[in-house]
Design a protein around this motif. Structure first.
Motif, mmCIF file in Angstrom:
data_model
loop_
_atom_site.group_PDB
_atom_site.id
_atom_site.type_symbol
_atom_site.label_atom_id
_atom_site.label_comp_id
_atom_site.label_asym_id
_atom_site.label_seq_id
_atom_site.Cartn_x
_atom_site.Cartn_y
_atom_site.Cartn_z
ATOM 1 N N ALA A 264 62.457 -33.796 82.357
ATOM 2 C CA ALA A 264 61.555 -34.302 81.066
ATOM 3 C C ALA A 264 61.068 -35.626 81.315
ATOM 4 N N GLY A 265 61.313 -36.271 82.264
ATOM 5 C CA GLY A 265 60.891 -37.631 82.583
ATOM 6 C C GLY A 265 59.308 -37.564 82.688
ATOM 7 N N ASP B 186 61.557 -29.827 93.683
ATOM 8 C CA ASP B 186 62.548 -28.860 93.474
ATOM 9 C C ASP B 186 61.886 -27.954 92.278
ATOM 10 N N ARG C 104 63.589 -24.763 89.273
ATOM 11 C CA ARG C 104 64.416 -24.086 88.529
ATOM 12 C C ARG C 104 64.320 -22.390 88.737
ATOM 13 N N ASN D 90 59.638 -26.267 86.301
ATOM 14 C CA ASN D 90 58.908 -27.604 86.766
ATOM 15 C C ASN D 90 57.383 -27.277 87.185
ATOM 16 N N HIS E 127 71.906 -37.715 90.747
ATOM 17 C CA HIS E 127 71.213 -36.685 91.496
ATOM 18 C C HIS E 127 69.675 -37.081 91.723
ATOM 19 N N ALA F 69 66.113 -34.815 93.209
ATOM 20 C CA ALA F 69 65.705 -33.607 93.676
ATOM 21 C C ALA F 69 66.550 -32.603 93.158
ATOM 22 N N LYS G 160 69.675 -43.369 81.714
ATOM 23 C CA LYS G 160 69.630 -43.453 83.117
ATOM 24 C C LYS G 160 70.151 -45.001 83.713
#
Ligand code: 6PG
Length: 249
Positions: A51-52, A76, A78, A88, A153, A155, A206
């Protein structure tokens, strides 16, 4: 609060808000790509998702660069098709690739529509071919862009994953405790080999992960994003909310 702090290879840049952090990170990545283009015919950028990054990608796309010489890879992905809202690739296509008019042949996406293991193999093969690597060589990206999850986490390397100890592979399938669970991720050796790492983290959610990554002893199995501290040149771009627990000390 706005400023940079130097600790050897790791710096942090704290901006007052989300937009300023996106802007600072985008300018930094653009400057690194420009420098790479001055030294070599093409530049390579591996990007994260989630989302960032959207506001950062939008700003990056608006910066005039010789985008036709910039190659985009993913940190990375999905295991979803490219048109899926969780992809992504889709995020980057909308906010960076299309607005910056990056040519299709420069876009090296991870095929999320395939089974993750097959997609990881195919991606590692694409990377080997692009960088003309021998069997044991790792690619050296000009810039690797990383995010940070609330569980520290980065990546798709989630706490406790044995992949965190892998320093020789290029990409692998990861099964993570998130939706969707199957992902393909670059492996730590590739993140560490990059010329530059730009980590971009925003939001109060975060703050505790940022604190742990910066303040807890080095233990990437517990805090995978600490891997970024072992990069050749790493800058963390944060907004004040994400950095809140750092400035308290
Ligand atoms: C992904 C990302 C991932 C991301 C962190 C932070 O596919 O989820 O590439 O590694 O950087 O999860 O994501 P958010 O910006 O969504 O918090």
């Amino acid at each position: 609060m706005n400023g940079s702090r130097t600790q050897s290879n790791v710096r942090s840049h704290i901006s007052p808000d989300v937009n300023a952090a996106a802007d600072a990170c985008a300018r930094h990545i653009a400057a690194l790509l420009e420098q790479a283009l001055a030294e070599r015919r093409s530049a390579t950028l591996a990007i994260s998702g989630g989302a960032g990054p959207r506001p950062m990608f939008e700003r990056l796309a608006a910066i005039p660069l010789v985008w036709r010489n910039v190659h985009i890879f993913w940190v990375d992905e999905r295991a979803v098709p490219p048109a899926d809202e969780r992809s992504n690739y889709k995020l980057a296509e909308e906010s960076l690739i299309r607005p910056a008019r990056i040519p299709g042949e420069n876009v090296h996406r991870i095929r999320g529509e395939m089974k993750a293991e097959a997609a990881a193999l195919a991606y590692a093969g694409d990377i080997r071919a692009f960088f003309k690597l021998d069997d044991n060589q790792l690619p050296v990206f000009d810039v690797v862009h990383l995010g940070l999850g609330e569980n520290a986490h980065t990546a798709s390397l989630f706490p406790g994953d044995p992949l965190i100890d892998d320093r020789s592979g290029i990409a692998a399938a990861a099964h993570v405790d998130a939706e969707p669970p199957w992902r393909v991720t670059l492996l730590p050796g590739v993140l560490l080999a990059a010329r530059h790492i730009a980590a971009h983290v925003t939001g109060a959610g975060k703050a505790e992960a940022v604190r742990a990554v910066f303040r807890e002893p080095f233990d990437p199995n517990k805090y995978p994003a600490q891997l970024a501290h072992r990069g050749h040149d790493t800058v963390w771009f944060m907004d004040a909310a994400a950095a809140r627990l750092l400035s308290a000390e």
